[in-house]
Enzyme design. Sequence first.
Site, short mmCIF file in Angstrom:
data_model
loop_
_atom_site.label_atom_id
_atom_site.label_comp_id
_atom_site.label_asym_id
_atom_site.label_seq_id
_atom_site.Cartn_x
_atom_site.Cartn_y
_atom_site.Cartn_z
N GLN A 1 -45.39 -0.75 14.25
CA GLN A 1 -44.88 0.02 13.95
C GLN A 1 -43.72 -0.54 13.77
O GLN A 1 -42.46 -0.21 12.96
CB GLN A 1 -45.10 1.60 13.68
CG GLN A 1 -44.43 2.62 12.33
CD GLN A 1 -45.03 3.47 12.72
OE1 GLN A 1 -46.12 3.19 11.71
NE2 GLN A 1 -44.39 4.51 12.47
N ASN B 1 -41.84 11.68 14.61
CA ASN B 1 -41.48 9.89 15.32
C ASN B 1 -41.71 8.90 14.10
O ASN B 1 -40.44 8.14 14.08
CB ASN B 1 -43.06 9.71 16.47
CG ASN B 1 -42.25 10.55 17.20
OD1 ASN B 1 -41.64 10.41 17.89
ND2 ASN B 1 -43.74 11.23 17.56
N SER B 2 -41.98 9.06 13.41
CA SER B 2 -42.85 8.04 12.34
C SER B 2 -40.94 8.04 11.44
O SER B 2 -40.54 7.03 10.91
CB SER B 2 -43.90 8.30 11.41
OG SER B 2 -44.76 8.26 11.87
N HIS C 1 -47.47 10.06 6.61
CA HIS C 1 -47.24 11.24 6.77
C HIS C 1 -46.45 12.54 6.95
O HIS C 1 -46.53 13.32 7.39
CB HIS C 1 -48.96 11.55 7.88
CG HIS C 1 -48.37 10.64 9.35
ND1 HIS C 1 -47.52 10.10 9.51
CD2 HIS C 1 -48.75 11.63 10.40
CE1 HIS C 1 -47.04 10.00 10.27
NE2 HIS C 1 -48.37 11.39 11.56
N ASP D 1 -43.90 18.96 26.26
CA ASP D 1 -43.57 19.56 25.10
C ASP D 1 -44.13 20.07 24.34
O ASP D 1 -44.13 21.00 25.40
CB ASP D 1 -43.48 17.77 24.48
CG ASP D 1 -45.43 17.72 25.11
OD1 ASP D 1 -45.75 18.74 25.34
OD2 ASP D 1 -45.88 16.67 24.54
N HIS E 1 -46.59 11.92 21.45
CA HIS E 1 -46.39 13.21 22.29
C HIS E 1 -45.48 12.20 23.29
O HIS E 1 -44.29 12.50 24.28
CB HIS E 1 -47.17 14.38 23.03
CG HIS E 1 -48.00 15.44 21.71
ND1 HIS E 1 -48.88 14.97 21.75
CD2 HIS E 1 -46.64 15.78 21.10
CE1 HIS E 1 -48.87 15.80 20.64
NE2 HIS E 1 -47.56 16.36 19.59
#
Length: 475
Positions: free
Chosen positions: A360, A379-380, A375, A119, A18
């Site tokens: 990452q 964001n990933s 997963h 958010d 977040h």
Amino acid sequence: MGTEAAHVVLLASPGAGHVLPMAELARRVVAHGSGAEFTATLVSYTNFSSAVHYSSALASLPPSVSTAVLPEVPLDDLPADARVETRIFTVVDRALPHLRDLLRSLLASPAGVAAFVPDLFGAWSLEVSGKLGIPGYVFCTTNVMALHTLIYLPHLDKTTACDCEFRDLPEPIRLPGCEPLRGADLVDPVQDRTNPAYHFMVEVGRRYLLADGFIVNTFDAMEHATISAFNALSDKGVYPPAYAVGPFVRTCSSGGGDAGEHSCLRWLDEQPDRSVLYVCFGSGGTLSTEQMAELAAGLEASGQRFLWVVRFPSDKDRSASFFGGGHGHGHGDSPLDYLPEGFVERTRGIGLAVAEWTPQVEILNHRAVGGFVSHCGWNSTLEAVAAGVPMLAWPLYAEQRMNAVMLSSERVGLALRPREEDGVVPREEVAAAVTELIAGEKGAAAREKARELREAAAKAWAPDGPSREAFQAVA
Ligand code: UDP
């Protein structure tokens, strides 16, 4: 707009997933237009903040973004097995008086407050900002499909027999412009109607309608039909409008975690182009002991190169690492101690297991990375898109199953999906799926889709790009 800069207050829920995108939003808000039209204050929480994972992203914010932290609130009365969502909602709820005080004092300052942007978990705070007369826009750190599903929950709750769990719904849920979803693919906390987190989520869906609009970290090429259908409903006054302003992805230089000279980047430098699978389940994703052993055995059997961010296993909670990981383990333990005996030695040279955390964004943009076992945290996902890396969808909690449905759909085609047996992906399936992703035809097709999406994502923020225009509209 006059000469005074408009001041936007942003409120990020606990968790790197977040805080990091909210920091990126703050960065874009103050850079908007001439760069002097907005200032911003980014507010975050103290409770179970894994600040170590985002402190460098906050430190690298421009001077026109101030930061503020709400005081810690007590949580010791929560049951030990309270869901992660319940914990976050409780923090957000109990910190509301602190937020009210902060907004009041900012309102009374020369900067004032032009808009308030919480958010997902900040739904409750919209009432506070509304009472103070501040326009409120929710920043969705996920996609429009997940947003639509969330707003639809109060209706689903009302129209589903109270002894029927959503996972037992006989028909898929069909929302305009969205992939059909099985009830079982809805967010985790609504899978048990007796759990307090269920009621929190339904209430979020209701309170979201108080927002003046939704700023969504997605982009047109990713969800064209979904965004159009949602905004057709807002044109009719059913929902507040959604502005697809993404993808907001940290650049390699904007920090977040221990970026830069992490030793795993040097290891990647020695690997051939597009040969390495990056295996990482976000900031909270956690495997069971059995699943960890199957994943390890599958990776080893596949012979594919890999870089695996290893967390302590948990047989109770697929989001256990969210609270910082390692709880309940002995001091001095490493998650690597929980890998099968001899695994690290046998895979040396081919694979690298790293405990807890890696940079990452840098990894995904490294030329050696050819696939991402993920997963499907949003964001990933966007980081994989921006780097043009295809995925193996391995959803664990939150809205990740929904994301996996979208990403592996024919339309998006960015991800392959391994087969599960009784909630576990067996080693043979791991080996076959990762090999297919790196070296197979389906993997090549997903790589081509990833390349197309990367181009579309780059264009989204070009002058006249759809996301830039949406951002201008909401600004
Ligand atoms: N992340 C990272 N290193 C790690 C694990 C995660 O930098 O080892 C970052 C990742 O780049 C992403 C965020 O943490 O920006 C995780 O957000 P996401 O929405 O993917 O998942 P969540 O953690 O919220 O489930």
